[in-house]
Motif scaffolding. Sequence first.
Motif, PDB file in Angstrom:
ATOM      1  N   PRO A  88      -6.569   7.338  -9.006  1.00  0.00           N
ATOM      2  CA  PRO A  88      -6.622   6.117  -9.833  1.00  0.00           C
ATOM      3  C   PRO A  88      -7.629   5.092  -9.309  1.00  0.00           C
ATOM      4  O   PRO A  88      -8.262   4.391 -10.113  1.00  0.00           O
ATOM      5  N   GLU A  89      -7.811   5.031  -8.011  1.00  0.00           N
ATOM      6  CA  GLU A  89      -8.763   4.071  -7.446  1.00  0.00           C
ATOM      7  C   GLU A  89     -10.223   4.450  -7.694  1.00  0.00           C
ATOM      8  O   GLU A  89     -11.129   3.679  -7.378  1.00  0.00           O
ATOM      9  N   ASP A  90     -10.444   5.623  -8.270  1.00  0.00           N
ATOM     10  CA  ASP A  90     -11.806   6.012  -8.670  1.00  0.00           C
ATOM     11  C   ASP A  90     -12.172   5.451 -10.045  1.00  0.00           C
ATOM     12  O   ASP A  90     -13.309   5.615 -10.499  1.00  0.00           O
ATOM     13  N   THR A  91     -11.214   4.802 -10.695  1.00  0.00           N
ATOM     14  CA  THR A  91     -11.475   4.208 -12.003  1.00  0.00           C
ATOM     15  C   THR A  91     -12.556   3.134 -11.892  1.00  0.00           C
ATOM     16  O   THR A  91     -12.447   2.211 -11.079  1.00  0.00           O
ATOM     17  N   VAL A 123     -15.125   5.804 -16.349  1.00  0.00           N
ATOM     18  CA  VAL A 123     -14.215   6.833 -15.840  1.00  0.00           C
ATOM     19  C   VAL A 123     -12.877   6.160 -15.574  1.00  0.00           C
ATOM     20  O   VAL A 123     -12.812   5.188 -14.817  1.00  0.00           O
ATOM     21  N   THR A 124     -11.840   6.682 -16.203  1.00  0.00           N
ATOM     22  CA  THR A 124     -10.492   6.142 -16.015  1.00  0.00           C
ATOM     23  C   THR A 124      -9.576   7.254 -15.545  1.00  0.00           C
ATOM     24  O   THR A 124      -9.485   8.305 -16.202  1.00  0.00           O
ATOM     25  N   VAL A 125      -8.932   7.026 -14.404  1.00  0.00           N
ATOM     26  CA  VAL A 125      -8.042   8.024 -13.832  1.00  0.00           C
ATOM     27  C   VAL A 125      -6.621   7.475 -13.905  1.00  0.00           C
ATOM     28  O   VAL A 125      -6.318   6.440 -13.309  1.00  0.00           O
ATOM     29  N   SER A 126      -5.774   8.175 -14.622  1.00  0.00           N
ATOM     30  CA  SER A 126      -4.396   7.731 -14.778  1.00  0.00           C
ATOM     31  C   SER A 126      -3.501   8.369 -13.724  1.00  0.00           C
ATOM     32  O   SER A 126      -3.739   9.506 -13.293  1.00  0.00           O
ATOM     33  N   SER A 127      -2.478   7.632 -13.322  1.00  0.00           N
ATOM     34  CA  SER A 127      -1.570   8.136 -12.275  1.00  0.00           C
ATOM     35  C   SER A 127      -0.429   8.933 -12.871  1.00  0.00           C
ATOM     36  O   SER A 127      -0.218   8.968 -14.068  1.00  0.00           O
TER      37      SER A 127
END
Length: 127
Positions: A88-91, A123-127
């Motif tokens: 998620p912190e790569d968002t 780029v959105t990374v969901s948890s």
Amino acid sequence: QVQLVESGGGLVQAGGSLRLSCATSGRTFSSYVMGWFRQAPGNEREFVAAISRSGGNTVYADSMKGRLTISRDNIKNTVYLQMASLKPEDTAVYYCAAVSSGLASTVYFRVNEYDYWGQGTQVTVSS
């Protein structure tokens, strides 16, 4: 003048992968060092990865080392960023950048060392 157009961003679950692409205009792609940066809301733009003109030298941000592969195709005038095990912190918005270099093995990793920038891809990374 070089124009850069990023693609490949999107929404992915934590642990997933994405491959970003950056297509460039012009006939001198092989004379440019290419880099990827990212910027999350409220944060400064930060270095992610860079690749030399020849493709023989690469450098990665410590925070993402081991999860990234940067590559380039000097025929297709495109640079790629393969990202794995996303967190998620790569968002962030990911930007492609270019700077001309006279040396085949040089890489740069500071924002102010690059002359040309793309518009970015989210780029959105969901948890």
